[in-house]
Scaffold this motif. Sequence first.
Motif, PDB file in Angstrom:
ATOM      1  N   LEU A 209     -11.957   0.010  10.922  1.00  0.00           N
ATOM      2  CA  LEU A 209     -11.111   0.966   9.792  1.00  0.00           C
ATOM      3  C   LEU A 209      -9.925   1.821   9.450  1.00  0.00           C
ATOM      4  CD1 LEU A 209     -14.819   1.954   8.482  1.00  0.00           C
ATOM      5  CD2 LEU A 209     -13.364  -0.582   8.002  1.00  0.00           C
ATOM      6  N   LEU A 210      -9.741   2.431  10.826  1.00  0.00           N
ATOM      7  CA  LEU A 210      -8.692   2.928  10.707  1.00  0.00           C
ATOM      8  C   LEU A 210      -7.118   2.097  10.214  1.00  0.00           C
ATOM      9  CD1 LEU A 210      -7.133   5.644  11.895  1.00  0.00           C
ATOM     10  CD2 LEU A 210      -7.242   5.135  13.573  1.00  0.00           C
ATOM     11  N   ASP A 211      -7.227   1.029  11.158  1.00  0.00           N
ATOM     12  CA  ASP A 211      -5.786   0.078  11.126  1.00  0.00           C
ATOM     13  C   ASP A 211      -6.605  -0.193   9.290  1.00  0.00           C
ATOM     14  OD1 ASP A 211      -5.774  -0.306  12.936  1.00  0.00           O
ATOM     15  OD2 ASP A 211      -6.685  -1.875  14.243  1.00  0.00           O
ATOM     16  N   LEU A 212      -7.277  -0.309   8.958  1.00  0.00           N
ATOM     17  CA  LEU A 212      -6.877  -0.377   7.637  1.00  0.00           C
ATOM     18  C   LEU A 212      -6.841   0.494   6.469  1.00  0.00           C
ATOM     19  CD1 LEU A 212      -7.727  -2.791   4.648  1.00  0.00           C
ATOM     20  CD2 LEU A 212     -10.026  -2.020   5.565  1.00  0.00           C
ATOM     21  N   LYS A 213      -6.938   1.725   7.107  1.00  0.00           N
ATOM     22  CA  LYS A 213      -6.835   2.794   6.384  1.00  0.00           C
ATOM     23  C   LYS A 213      -5.229   2.908   6.623  1.00  0.00           C
ATOM     24  CE  LYS A 213      -6.531   7.785   6.903  1.00  0.00           C
ATOM     25  NZ  LYS A 213      -6.516   9.059   7.612  1.00  0.00           N
ATOM     26  N   ASN A 214      -4.764   2.904   7.907  1.00  0.00           N
ATOM     27  CA  ASN A 214      -3.638   2.543   7.635  1.00  0.00           C
ATOM     28  C   ASN A 214      -2.473   1.516   6.825  1.00  0.00           C
ATOM     29  OD1 ASN A 214      -3.587   5.152   9.749  1.00  0.00           O
ATOM     30  ND2 ASN A 214      -3.766   3.868  11.486  1.00  0.00           N
ATOM     31  N   ALA A 215      -2.787   0.802   6.696  1.00  0.00           N
ATOM     32  CA  ALA A 215      -2.310  -0.806   5.993  1.00  0.00           C
ATOM     33  C   ALA A 215      -2.526   0.200   4.809  1.00  0.00           C
ATOM     34  CB  ALA A 215      -3.099  -2.155   6.154  1.00  0.00           C
ATOM     35  N   THR A 216      -3.919   0.050   4.411  1.00  0.00           N
ATOM     36  CA  THR A 216      -3.516   1.081   2.226  1.00  0.00           C
ATOM     37  C   THR A 216      -2.686   1.188   2.392  1.00  0.00           C
ATOM     38  OG1 THR A 216      -5.265  -0.670   2.579  1.00  0.00           O
ATOM     39  CG2 THR A 216      -4.669   0.988   1.275  1.00  0.00           C
ATOM     40  N   VAL A 217      -2.556   2.748   3.634  1.00  0.00           N
ATOM     41  CA  VAL A 217      -1.214   3.780   3.242  1.00  0.00           C
ATOM     42  C   VAL A 217      -0.026   3.407   2.755  1.00  0.00           C
ATOM     43  CG1 VAL A 217      -0.540   5.765   3.791  1.00  0.00           C
ATOM     44  CG2 VAL A 217      -3.072   4.937   3.232  1.00  0.00           C
ATOM     45  N   THR A 218       0.344   2.515   4.180  1.00  0.00           N
ATOM     46  CA  THR A 218       1.768   1.705   4.152  1.00  0.00           C
ATOM     47  C   THR A 218       1.763   0.863   2.639  1.00  0.00           C
ATOM     48  OG1 THR A 218       1.586   1.791   6.604  1.00  0.00           O
ATOM     49  CG2 THR A 218       3.181  -0.089   5.679  1.00  0.00           C
ATOM     50  N   MET A 219       0.913   0.157   2.911  1.00  0.00           N
ATOM     51  CA  MET A 219       1.579  -0.549   1.436  1.00  0.00           C
ATOM     52  C   MET A 219       0.976   0.263   0.061  1.00  0.00           C
ATOM     53  SD  MET A 219      -1.685  -3.465  -0.707  1.00  0.00           S
ATOM     54  CE  MET A 219      -2.713  -1.986  -1.200  1.00  0.00           C
ATOM     55  N   VAL A 220       0.459   1.072  -0.210  1.00  0.00           N
ATOM     56  CA  VAL A 220       0.505   1.983  -0.876  1.00  0.00           C
ATOM     57  C   VAL A 220       2.135   2.762  -1.301  1.00  0.00           C
ATOM     58  CG1 VAL A 220      -0.016   4.279  -2.678  1.00  0.00           C
ATOM     59  CG2 VAL A 220      -2.031   2.000  -1.247  1.00  0.00           C
ATOM     60  N   GLY A 221       2.444   2.825   0.038  1.00  0.00           N
ATOM     61  CA  GLY A 221       3.665   3.945   0.050  1.00  0.00           C
ATOM     62  C   GLY A 221       4.803   2.949  -0.740  1.00  0.00           C
ATOM     63  N   ALA A 222       4.622   1.650   0.216  1.00  0.00           N
ATOM     64  CA  ALA A 222       6.100   0.408  -0.747  1.00  0.00           C
ATOM     65  C   ALA A 222       6.041   0.619  -2.237  1.00  0.00           C
ATOM     66  CB  ALA A 222       5.649  -0.199  -0.001  1.00  0.00           C
ATOM     67  N   LEU A 223       4.418   0.268  -2.083  1.00  0.00           N
ATOM     68  CA  LEU A 223       4.678   0.285  -3.712  1.00  0.00           C
ATOM     69  C   LEU A 223       5.128   1.367  -4.784  1.00  0.00           C
ATOM     70  CD1 LEU A 223       3.575  -1.860  -5.856  1.00  0.00           C
ATOM     71  CD2 LEU A 223       1.076  -0.336  -6.262  1.00  0.00           C
ATOM     72  N   GLY A 224       5.186   2.211  -4.104  1.00  0.00           N
ATOM     73  CA  GLY A 224       5.461   3.591  -5.138  1.00  0.00           C
ATOM     74  C   GLY A 224       6.741   3.776  -5.060  1.00  0.00           C
ATOM     75  N   GLU A 225       8.051   3.076  -3.508  1.00  0.00           N
ATOM     76  CA  GLU A 225       8.781   3.147  -3.768  1.00  0.00           C
ATOM     77  C   GLU A 225       9.115   2.177  -4.746  1.00  0.00           C
ATOM     78  OE1 GLU A 225      10.330   2.699   0.301  1.00  0.00           O
ATOM     79  OE2 GLU A 225       9.250   4.661   0.938  1.00  0.00           O
ATOM     80  N   ASN A 226       8.382   0.753  -4.383  1.00  0.00           N
ATOM     81  CA  ASN A 226       9.119  -0.663  -5.032  1.00  0.00           C
ATOM     82  C   ASN A 226       9.084   0.147  -6.953  1.00  0.00           C
ATOM     83  OD1 ASN A 226       9.765  -2.103  -3.089  1.00  0.00           O
ATOM     84  ND2 ASN A 226       7.844  -2.573  -2.995  1.00  0.00           N
ATOM     85  N   MET A 227       8.101   0.450  -7.255  1.00  0.00           N
ATOM     86  CA  MET A 227       8.023   1.418  -8.812  1.00  0.00           C
ATOM     87  C   MET A 227       8.743   2.602  -8.537  1.00  0.00           C
ATOM     88  SD  MET A 227       5.791   0.221  -9.775  1.00  0.00           S
ATOM     89  CE  MET A 227       4.847   0.372 -11.462  1.00  0.00           C
ATOM     90  N   ALA A 228       9.520   3.644  -7.932  1.00  0.00           N
ATOM     91  CA  ALA A 228      10.332   4.244  -8.495  1.00  0.00           C
ATOM     92  C   ALA A 228      11.825   3.684  -8.518  1.00  0.00           C
ATOM     93  CB  ALA A 228      10.549   5.311  -7.487  1.00  0.00           C
ATOM     94  N   GLN A 229      12.169   2.267  -7.682  1.00  0.00           N
ATOM     95  CA  GLN A 229      13.303   2.247  -8.165  1.00  0.00           C
ATOM     96  C   GLN A 229      12.883   0.923  -9.364  1.00  0.00           C
ATOM     97  OE1 GLN A 229      14.074  -0.252  -4.314  1.00  0.00           O
ATOM     98  NE2 GLN A 229      13.950   0.831  -3.240  1.00  0.00           N
ATOM     99  N   ALA A 230      12.292   0.659  -9.663  1.00  0.00           N
ATOM    100  CA  ALA A 230      12.286   0.198 -10.892  1.00  0.00           C
ATOM    101  C   ALA A 230      12.613   1.019 -12.038  1.00  0.00           C
ATOM    102  CB  ALA A 230      10.936  -1.192 -11.518  1.00  0.00           C
ATOM    103  N   GLU A 231      11.821   1.806 -11.837  1.00  0.00           N
ATOM    104  CA  GLU A 231      12.160   2.868 -12.691  1.00  0.00           C
ATOM    105  C   GLU A 231      13.239   3.349 -13.009  1.00  0.00           C
ATOM    106  OE1 GLU A 231       9.705   7.222 -14.445  1.00  0.00           O
ATOM    107  OE2 GLU A 231       9.210   6.132 -12.310  1.00  0.00           O
ATOM    108  N   ILE A 232      14.486   3.583 -11.756  1.00  0.00           N
ATOM    109  CA  ILE A 232      15.934   3.881 -12.351  1.00  0.00           C
ATOM    110  C   ILE A 232      16.293   2.586 -12.288  1.00  0.00           C
ATOM    111  CG2 ILE A 232      17.436   3.986  -9.903  1.00  0.00           C
ATOM    112  CD1 ILE A 232      15.635   6.052  -8.571  1.00  0.00           C
ATOM    113  N   ARG A 233      16.112   1.347 -11.710  1.00  0.00           N
ATOM    114  CA  ARG A 233      17.061   0.216 -12.865  1.00  0.00           C
ATOM    115  C   ARG A 233      16.918  -0.064 -14.178  1.00  0.00           C
ATOM    116  NH1 ARG A 233      15.591  -3.834  -7.252  1.00  0.00           N
ATOM    117  NH2 ARG A 233      16.957  -2.680  -6.108  1.00  0.00           N
ATOM    118  N   GLY A 234      15.354   0.125 -14.929  1.00  0.00           N
ATOM    119  CA  GLY A 234      14.935   0.058 -15.893  1.00  0.00           C
ATOM    120  C   GLY A 234      15.714   1.116 -16.769  1.00  0.00           C
ATOM    121  N   ARG A 235      15.408   2.855 -16.486  1.00  0.00           N
ATOM    122  CA  ARG A 235      16.799   3.125 -17.001  1.00  0.00           C
ATOM    123  C   ARG A 235      18.169   2.980 -16.688  1.00  0.00           C
ATOM    124  NH1 ARG A 235      13.378   7.187 -14.387  1.00  0.00           N
ATOM    125  NH2 ARG A 235      14.706   7.297 -12.443  1.00  0.00           N
ATOM    126  N   GLU A 236      18.948   2.227 -15.648  1.00  0.00           N
ATOM    127  CA  GLU A 236      20.476   2.507 -16.194  1.00  0.00           C
ATOM    128  C   GLU A 236      20.492   0.697 -16.914  1.00  0.00           C
ATOM    129  OE1 GLU A 236      20.567   0.728 -11.728  1.00  0.00           O
ATOM    130  OE2 GLU A 236      21.193   3.142 -10.943  1.00  0.00           O
TER     131      GLU A 236
END
Length: 313
Positions: A209-236
């Motif tokens: 479960l600890l491995d699952l938690k770490n993988a989930t946090v990593t995935m959500v962090g990467a998803l947040g970064e991708n969403m932020a980059q997509a928002e910046i590119r959208g504004r541009e």
Amino acid sequence: MFAATWMVTSSQQSDSLVINIAGRQRMLAEKLGKEVLAFGAQGDTALRGQIEMTIALFEKSLAALDDSGPVPLTLKPAGPKGELPKASKAASEKLGKVRQHWNNYKALVEQGVATGKPDVAKISDLSEAVLMSMNEAVVLMQQESEGRVTTLLVSQAACVGIAIVIVLLVLYNLKVKLTKPLNYLKEYAEAVAGGDYKSVIRGEYAEELLDLKNATVTMVGALGENMAQAEIRGREAEKSADEARQAVARASEQQAQVRELLDTMGRAASRRAASPAMWPSPWPSSPPRWTRSITARTCSAIAWPRPPRPWRR
């Protein structure tokens, strides 16, 4: 629980035989007394052999009950035999008391058979003493057998209680280490689905479960970064689209100005061509080159204005 059941039931296998043989001893004591009295009354030599057989059967059975060993299963000492376990210390003491009365009883019987005149009163008293002491031993053996049954029931109840405690501990462990962490992960997933990428997972996790938690946090962090980059590119992209629209608007405006200028010049040329006699032209039939150059430069300056030049002194 299986081991306790096996041990108790193994010890109970011979309980019925022990109690049966011990109960038969009481019968043999009474049988011997009747045979002696009958021998004294009749003097039949056949009864002498029966008396000796009864004595031998009683002594073999008593020895097997006390020290363990083979015991005759019928009233014939040479018949089929069974195996008896060694008696407990308490039962052995009771059987020792039986042996004392039996020795006196046996000596009195043998004396009566030898003389042919058995002492009826003493034989009856000693037979009763053997019977009573043997009955005490039988009761004790029966209590020991019942005690083993009670031990079996208590051990089974204890094992069931231990099993219940183990099951409860397993369920509690599952709740603490599996169910609650999964519920926390579910809450975290719902928060992320709602757009809260900064949410934090609650609870403590271990192993997989600890491995699952770490993988989930990593995935959500990467998803947040991708969403932020997509928002910046959208504004541009929106900014570029606005600039393109503005450039198109300016070009359309300049094109309209050029079209209006050309229309004005066309109308002027049409009026001039329509009245040549009224307005004699001092110019040659074709306009000079410098006139066309001025017109072209005027149109070019209107359509594409030059950048201002720095002032010169």
